[in-house]
Write a protein that holds these residues in place. Structure first.
Motif, mmCIF file in Angstrom:
data_model
loop_
_atom_site.group_PDB
_atom_site.id
_atom_site.type_symbol
_atom_site.label_atom_id
_atom_site.label_comp_id
_atom_site.label_asym_id
_atom_site.label_seq_id
_atom_site.Cartn_x
_atom_site.Cartn_y
_atom_site.Cartn_z
ATOM 1 N N SER A 37 0.799 -1.225 0.000
ATOM 2 C CA SER A 37 0.000 0.000 0.000
ATOM 3 C C SER A 37 0.833 1.278 0.000
ATOM 4 O O SER A 37 0.541 2.198 -0.745
ATOM 5 N N ASP A 38 1.884 1.341 0.798
ATOM 6 C CA ASP A 38 2.667 2.576 0.848
ATOM 7 C C ASP A 38 4.166 2.305 0.767
ATOM 8 O O ASP A 38 4.964 3.011 1.362
ATOM 9 N N CYS A 39 4.541 1.287 0.017
ATOM 10 C CA CYS A 39 5.954 0.971 -0.174
ATOM 11 C C CYS A 39 6.507 1.741 -1.365
ATOM 12 O O CYS A 39 5.841 1.865 -2.389
ATOM 13 N N VAL A 40 7.717 2.232 -1.210
ATOM 14 C CA VAL A 40 8.419 2.866 -2.312
ATOM 15 C C VAL A 40 9.658 2.020 -2.591
ATOM 16 O O VAL A 40 10.638 2.090 -1.864
ATOM 17 N N VAL A 92 5.130 -10.098 -5.470
ATOM 18 C CA VAL A 92 4.299 -9.282 -4.581
ATOM 19 C C VAL A 92 5.201 -8.345 -3.790
ATOM 20 O O VAL A 92 6.183 -8.775 -3.191
ATOM 21 N N LEU A 93 4.870 -7.051 -3.803
ATOM 22 C CA LEU A 93 5.590 -6.066 -2.998
ATOM 23 C C LEU A 93 4.880 -5.947 -1.661
ATOM 24 O O LEU A 93 3.676 -5.696 -1.608
ATOM 25 N N SER A 94 5.617 -6.161 -0.575
ATOM 26 C CA SER A 94 5.027 -6.148 0.766
ATOM 27 C C SER A 94 5.866 -5.320 1.714
ATOM 28 O O SER A 94 6.981 -4.916 1.391
ATOM 29 N N LYS A 95 5.328 -5.105 2.904
ATOM 30 C CA LYS A 95 5.999 -4.324 3.935
ATOM 31 C C LYS A 95 5.866 -5.058 5.257
ATOM 32 O O LYS A 95 4.782 -5.534 5.593
ATOM 33 N N ASP A 135 15.021 -7.862 -1.082
ATOM 34 C CA ASP A 135 14.957 -6.512 -0.532
ATOM 35 C C ASP A 135 14.571 -5.533 -1.637
ATOM 36 O O ASP A 135 15.181 -5.521 -2.708
ATOM 37 N N ALA A 136 13.554 -4.712 -1.415
ATOM 38 C CA ALA A 136 13.057 -3.778 -2.435
ATOM 39 C C ALA A 136 13.958 -2.560 -2.593
ATOM 40 O O ALA A 136 13.772 -1.790 -3.532
#
Length: 73
Positions: A10-13, A36-39, A59-60
């Motif tokens: 939702s709010d990952c950069v 999938v991008l997650s936090k 790691d993003a």
């Protein structure tokens, strides 16, 4: 490249792209099925890449492999 399932936190950069994460993880997971991008609770963003051989956590920010889970038969 085949069609991938892609979802975003939702709010990952992320500093690396989905394609970079997929390319980085493909040597571990084989054919990539989903990215999938997650936090996590600490606020760190990561990509979870699922494939034929298992799941890799990338790691993003820097694209390094954090964890690899081999698929069980």
């Amino acid at each position: 490249m085949s069609a991938l399932g892609v979802a975003f936190g939702s709010d990952c950069v992320a500093k690396i792209t989905v394609e970079e994460a997929s390319r980085q993880a493909s040597q571990y997971v084989g054919r990539v099925y989903a990215v999938v991008l997650s936090k996590n609770k600490k606020g760190e963003c990561y990509y979870r890449v699922r494939g034929t051989e298992g799941t890799a956590v990338i790691d993003a920010n820097d694209g390094k492999l954090l964890r690899f889970y081999r698929k069980r038969d």
